[in-house]
Design a protein around this motif. Structure first.
Motif, PDB file in Angstrom:
ATOM      1  N   ARG A 162       0.882  -1.360  -0.078  1.00 16.82           N
ATOM      2  CA  ARG A 162       0.026   0.017   0.059  1.00 16.82           C
ATOM      3  C   ARG A 162       0.876   1.357  -0.224  1.00 16.82           C
ATOM      4  NH1 ARG A 162      -4.198   1.304   4.478  1.00 16.82           N
ATOM      5  NH2 ARG A 162      -4.880  -0.795   4.196  1.00 16.82           N
ATOM      6  N   VAL A 163       1.995   1.272   0.629  1.00 19.65           N
ATOM      7  CA  VAL A 163       2.830   2.310   0.534  1.00 19.65           C
ATOM      8  C   VAL A 163       3.628   2.428  -0.534  1.00 19.65           C
ATOM      9  CG1 VAL A 163       2.784   2.842   3.114  1.00 19.65           C
ATOM     10  CG2 VAL A 163       4.688   1.337   2.279  1.00 19.65           C
ATOM     11  N   ARG A 164       3.462   1.347  -1.258  1.00 13.77           N
ATOM     12  CA  ARG A 164       4.243   1.339  -2.879  1.00 13.77           C
ATOM     13  C   ARG A 164       5.635   0.950  -2.512  1.00 13.77           C
ATOM     14  NH1 ARG A 164       0.257   4.613  -2.674  1.00 13.77           N
ATOM     15  NH2 ARG A 164      -1.487   4.625  -4.050  1.00 13.77           N
ATOM     16  N   LEU A 165       6.113   0.072  -1.709  1.00 17.71           N
ATOM     17  CA  LEU A 165       7.610  -0.431  -1.569  1.00 17.71           C
ATOM     18  C   LEU A 165       7.643  -1.527  -2.660  1.00 17.71           C
ATOM     19  CD1 LEU A 165       9.589   0.211   0.955  1.00 17.71           C
ATOM     20  CD2 LEU A 165       9.179  -2.239   1.299  1.00 17.71           C
TER      21      LEU A 165
ATOM     22  N   ALA B 246       8.338   3.037   7.604  1.00 13.63           N
ATOM     23  CA  ALA B 246       7.542   3.772   8.898  1.00 13.63           C
ATOM     24  C   ALA B 246       6.239   3.950   8.757  1.00 13.63           C
ATOM     25  CB  ALA B 246       8.354   4.988   9.194  1.00 13.63           C
ATOM     26  N   ILE B 247       5.865   4.537   7.586  1.00  9.64           N
ATOM     27  CA  ILE B 247       4.298   5.047   7.308  1.00  9.64           C
ATOM     28  C   ILE B 247       3.484   3.547   7.234  1.00  9.64           C
ATOM     29  CG2 ILE B 247       2.529   5.842   5.755  1.00  9.64           C
ATOM     30  CD1 ILE B 247       4.888   7.922   5.139  1.00  9.64           C
ATOM     31  N   ALA B 248       4.100   2.490   6.876  1.00 12.46           N
ATOM     32  CA  ALA B 248       3.300   1.369   6.476  1.00 12.46           C
ATOM     33  C   ALA B 248       3.110   0.552   8.043  1.00 12.46           C
ATOM     34  CB  ALA B 248       4.202   0.209   5.755  1.00 12.46           C
ATOM     35  N   MET B 249       3.985   0.820   8.684  1.00 13.00           N
ATOM     36  CA  MET B 249       3.977   0.166  10.190  1.00 13.00           C
ATOM     37  C   MET B 249       3.038   1.178  11.009  1.00 13.00           C
ATOM     38  SD  MET B 249       7.838  -0.263  11.357  1.00 13.00           S
ATOM     39  CE  MET B 249       7.436  -0.647  13.036  1.00 13.00           C
TER      40      MET B 249
ATOM     41  N   ASP C 125      15.414  13.878   0.113  1.00 13.25           N
ATOM     42  CA  ASP C 125      15.501  14.602  -1.121  1.00 13.25           C
ATOM     43  C   ASP C 125      13.974  15.107  -1.576  1.00 13.25           C
ATOM     44  OD1 ASP C 125      18.091  14.475  -1.631  1.00 13.25           O
ATOM     45  OD2 ASP C 125      17.994  12.412  -2.558  1.00 13.25           O
ATOM     46  N   VAL C 126      14.273  16.082  -2.512  1.00 15.59           N
ATOM     47  CA  VAL C 126      13.014  16.918  -3.123  1.00 15.59           C
ATOM     48  C   VAL C 126      12.245  15.501  -3.830  1.00 15.59           C
ATOM     49  CG1 VAL C 126      13.093  19.299  -3.216  1.00 15.59           C
ATOM     50  CG2 VAL C 126      14.488  17.991  -4.734  1.00 15.59           C
ATOM     51  N   THR C 127      12.721  14.862  -4.399  1.00 12.40           N
ATOM     52  CA  THR C 127      12.195  13.847  -5.438  1.00 12.40           C
ATOM     53  C   THR C 127      11.512  12.841  -4.608  1.00 12.40           C
ATOM     54  OG1 THR C 127      14.374  12.771  -5.594  1.00 12.40           O
ATOM     55  CG2 THR C 127      13.815  14.068  -7.523  1.00 12.40           C
ATOM     56  N   VAL C 128      12.299  12.391  -3.470  1.00 13.10           N
ATOM     57  CA  VAL C 128      11.544  11.493  -2.737  1.00 13.10           C
ATOM     58  C   VAL C 128      10.427  12.125  -1.642  1.00 13.10           C
ATOM     59  CG1 VAL C 128      12.068   9.997  -0.612  1.00 13.10           C
ATOM     60  CG2 VAL C 128      13.810  10.258  -2.762  1.00 13.10           C
ATOM     61  N   GLN C 129      10.642  13.440  -1.409  1.00 14.50           N
ATOM     62  CA  GLN C 129       9.691  14.007  -0.635  1.00 14.50           C
ATOM     63  C   GLN C 129       8.336  14.134  -1.445  1.00 14.50           C
ATOM     64  OE1 GLN C 129      10.452  17.908   1.455  1.00 14.50           O
ATOM     65  NE2 GLN C 129       9.646  18.859  -0.390  1.00 14.50           N
ATOM     66  N   ALA C 130       8.586  14.494  -2.544  1.00 11.69           N
ATOM     67  CA  ALA C 130       7.340  14.511  -3.408  1.00 11.69           C
ATOM     68  C   ALA C 130       6.854  13.072  -3.583  1.00 11.69           C
ATOM     69  CB  ALA C 130       7.833  14.897  -4.996  1.00 11.69           C
ATOM     70  N   GLY C 131       7.438  11.875  -3.599  1.00 15.44           N
ATOM     71  CA  GLY C 131       6.677  10.584  -3.442  1.00 15.44           C
ATOM     72  C   GLY C 131       6.031  10.501  -1.973  1.00 15.44           C
TER      73      GLY C 131
ATOM     74  N   ASP D  62      -1.272  11.825   0.211  1.00 14.83           N
ATOM     75  CA  ASP D  62      -2.462  12.503  -0.331  1.00 14.83           C
ATOM     76  C   ASP D  62      -3.406  11.403  -0.777  1.00 14.83           C
ATOM     77  OD1 ASP D  62      -4.036  14.843  -1.260  1.00 14.83           O
ATOM     78  OD2 ASP D  62      -3.431  14.083  -3.277  1.00 14.83           O
ATOM     79  N   SER D  63      -2.728  10.152  -1.308  1.00 17.53           N
ATOM     80  CA  SER D  63      -3.541   8.971  -1.660  1.00 17.53           C
ATOM     81  C   SER D  63      -4.094   8.378  -0.744  1.00 17.53           C
ATOM     82  CB  SER D  63      -2.971   8.314  -2.799  1.00 17.53           C
ATOM     83  OG  SER D  63      -1.725   7.652  -2.129  1.00 17.53           O
ATOM     84  N   LEU D  64      -3.666   8.152   0.422  1.00 18.31           N
ATOM     85  CA  LEU D  64      -4.056   7.508   1.688  1.00 18.31           C
ATOM     86  C   LEU D  64      -5.346   8.305   2.189  1.00 18.31           C
ATOM     87  CD1 LEU D  64      -0.704   6.646   3.698  1.00 18.31           C
ATOM     88  CD2 LEU D  64      -2.391   5.155   2.525  1.00 18.31           C
ATOM     89  N   ARG D  65      -5.174   9.334   2.056  1.00 20.32           N
ATOM     90  CA  ARG D  65      -6.318  10.339   2.692  1.00 20.32           C
ATOM     91  C   ARG D  65      -7.731  10.086   1.553  1.00 20.32           C
ATOM     92  NH1 ARG D  65      -6.765  16.167   2.262  1.00 20.32           N
ATOM     93  NH2 ARG D  65      -5.612  15.748   0.428  1.00 20.32           N
TER      94      ARG D  65
END
Lengths: 312, 334
Positions: free
Chosen positions: B138-141, B164-167, B186-192, B198-201
């Motif tokens: 679900r967290v797209r790992l 950490a979010i998955a947990m 990083d900015v690119t990772v931050q965007a992810g 946003d999509s979990l919400r």
């Protein structure tokens, strides 16, 4: 004479029982007097390794770094050769780059020989005032300062050597937005006033846009695009640069989620064949696998076959 | 309208200092609705994290709290140790800034994820494993099954934050507190990560309390925004309207300090000075020493939050930006 010349620099880390990691795989870069050159890229792209090799903290595998015309030799236990003292570095984390048990004054005057009593106090106070701190804080310890103030102390320490070039490795990344602005402005104005060159390493393109004259974008050990800041920002030629720009969030309240670049930086020990960005590139085609694109020469260049065609 | 998911009322947190107890959070009222991403912004040391930690009773031991925080009918601040353990991690989960320090370096991802589930949900063995795999996907790992046998150091910062979010999501929490979740990335990772929140919400109706010093980060996902300064809320309202036209000078200054993509070759405009220490708060408006619009009246009394429009409050007696707004509106009419 160019202040700093990096010429086909390669740096690799040796590992026990495994192939070495070529963190910097052939980089050319120049910094002139009074010029701010930004180096941007994701973590793991070799930015910090390049910075450390530039100041001589790491020995290059091949290629060389020249500072004011003389070759930078790796730092050893002895003092640096006098011609390299004016090459200074500022580190990312002002919590670990300052000694918690020594007073500020003694740390910033570390390299200053032969100063005693009043002369020492004056010099220490002068350096602190140049970075916007009152001279009276000289006798305090690092824990008495906030992150932004600590970074100012680290800058004062670099200024003590009357530097011609400062290499700043993510100097504001660990600070909050307002301190980021303060420290970035301070570094930029010092460069302008003292005609000092700066290699400013950051992953934040938005920040870089405010300070840098030239931006070099690094990916997996190589520079993939270079150009004057505005030009590179307004018409990025490399898909990686475009992805970095698209990932920057904007505080305009429009609730636009920034675009993420899928995938991760590959293991530098096993770089992809052909173009190194190919596995993550939305525009990759056959030629990208077969021939690695090269960064052209000149002030504006990109290592991408598509950019090449567009340019012609 | 139904009751909000969380309602903080008059929260005050004090810590002992050499000069007696000092309030690091003073009189914070905050409302968080179900399914909303609520942003909390401000410089370091302005009480954002303290407010969040008080909700799950993770404050330093010598901290004292006053006020109420009603979460689904229960006052979180009044719960005993056993009571809060049932809420923390289950109904309210927390994700911290540094994913390296929130994951145990010597336990495999699978062990860390399932231990937590057996504690709160009573899931064991294969069921817990299946649930862990589902959460990681679900967290797209990428390759969640292999990830279960791996250790934290084998992942990049962004992937660790996803773990950490998955947990945190394991027990289907109603509220996720995300404290500077992208600051170390990083900015690119931050965007992810922002896309993920946003999509979990959207997908699961998760409510998020998103704490960040970076208004740009908050702006990209938050519905509403509270701006904190020196332990107080100085402005709050709908994020879009608030950022488009801030009314408190502090919000305005924070926005100006940000590097902005469209503003080129300009000096950044930092806020002069730094936030006051909790035991050395200035008289009157706590922001006046750093405020470029300060007037003598700012020293007189501590300004209260004033409602400017429905759902929009600011605590500034001068309201210099409001009059500018009125003027420009008048010019537009002419």
């Amino acid at each position: 004479m160019t202040l700093l010349e990096v010429d086909s620099l390669e740096v690799q880390y040796e590992r026990k029982g495994q192939p070495p990691v070529p963190a910097v795989a052939g980089v050319d870069l120049e910094v002139d007097r009074g010029q701010i050159v930004a180096l941007v890229g994701e973590s793991g792209c070799g930015k910090s390794t390049l910075a450390r090799a530039v100041v001589g903290l790491l020995a290059p595998r091949s290629g060389e770094v020249r500072f004011q015309g003389s070759r930078v030799r790796p730092v050893s236990r002895g003092a640096r050769p006098p011609e390299q003292v004016r090459l200074q570095m500022i580190f990312q984390d002002p919590y670990s780059s300052l000694n918690p048990r020594r007073r500020v004054e003694s740390q910033i005057l570390d390299g200053q020989r032969g100063l005693r009593g009043a002369g020492k106090r004056l010099r220490g106070g002068d350096l602190l005032e140049r970075v916007g701190l009152p001279a009276v804080v000289a006798k305090r310890f690092p824990h008495e300062f906030s992150g932004g103030q600590r970074q100012r102390i680290a800058i004062a320490r670099a200024l003590a050597a009357d530097p011609a070039l400062i290499v700043a490795d993510e100097p504001v990344t660990s600070l909050d937005a307002s301190s980021q602005a303060q420290v970035t402005n301070l570094l930029a104005s010092l460069c302008r006033e003292m005609e000092m060159g700066m290699l400013f390493i950051s992953h934040d393109l938005a920040l870089v846009r405010h300070v840098a004259d030239v931006v070099a974008v690094m990916y997996l050990g190589r520079i993939v695009e270079v150009g004057p800041t505005d030009d590179l920002w307004e018409s990025p030629m490399h898909p990686y640069t475009r992805a970095l720009i698209a990932a920057v969030p904007i505080a305009d309240g429009r609730r636009q989620v920034p675009q993420a670049l899928p995938g991760e930086v590959p293991d530098p020990a096993r770089p992809p064949v052909g173009c190194r960005f190919r596995p993550r590139c939305p525009h990759a085609f056959d030629r990208c696998t077969n021939e690695p694109p090269l960064l052209g020469v000149g002030p504006r260049a990109a290592a991408c076959w598509l950019a090449d065609e567009k340019g012609r | 309208m139904s009751a909000p998911l969380l309602e903080i009322d008059g929260l005050r947190i004090t810590l002992p200092t050499r000069r007696g107890r000092a309030a690091v959070v003073d009189g914070v009222d905050l409302v968080l609705d179900e399914g909303e991403i609520l942003g909390v912004a401000g410089e370091s040391g302005c009480g954002k994290t303290m407010t969040a930690l008080s909700l799950v009773q993770l404050l330093p031991r010598r901290a004292q709290t006053e006020g109420r925080a009603i979460f689904r009918g229960t006052d979180l601040l009044a719960l005993g140790r056993r009571g809060i353990r049932k809420v923390r991690g289950a109904e309210i989960a927390v994700v911290f800034q540094d994913p390296m320090s929130s994951l145990h370096p010597m336990l495999s991802i699978g062990r860390q994820m399932t231990e937590h589930m057996s504690c709160h949900l009573g899931l064991k063995g294969a069921t817990a494993r299946a649930r862990a795999i589902e959460l990681l996907s679900r967290v797209r790992l990428p390759d969640p099954e292999a990830a279960l046998g791996a250790y934290p150091h084998q992942f990049s910062g962004g992937m660790r934050q996803r773990i950490a979010i998955a947990m945190a999501l394991a027990c289907e929490p109603k509220l996720l507190i995300a404290d500077e979740p992208t600051t170390a990335l990083d900015v690119t990772v931050q965007a992810g990560i922002l896309q993920l929140l946003d999509s979990l919400r959207t997908e699961t109706g998760l409510s998020v309390l998103l704490i960040s010093h970076d208004l740009a980060v908050i702006s990209s996902v938050a519905d509403r925004l509270y701006v904190f300064y020196a332990g107080r809320v100085v402005e709050a309202g709908e994020a879009a309207a608030l950022l488009a036209r801030p009314r408190h000078p502090y919000t305005d200054a924070l926005l100006r300090a940000l590097p902005h993509a469209e503003r080129k070759n300009q000096q950044l405009l930092p806020i002069p000075g730094s936030p006051p220490r909790a035991d050395e708060l200035p008289e009157g408006c706590v922001f006046h020493p750093r405020c470029s619009y300060a007037k003598p009246q700012c020293l007189m009394a501590r300004p209260a939050l004033v409602e400017l429009a429905p759902g929009r409050v600011a605590a500034c007696p001068v309201d210099p930006l409001g009059s500018v707004a009125v003027q420009t509106a008048q010019e537009a009419v002419r």
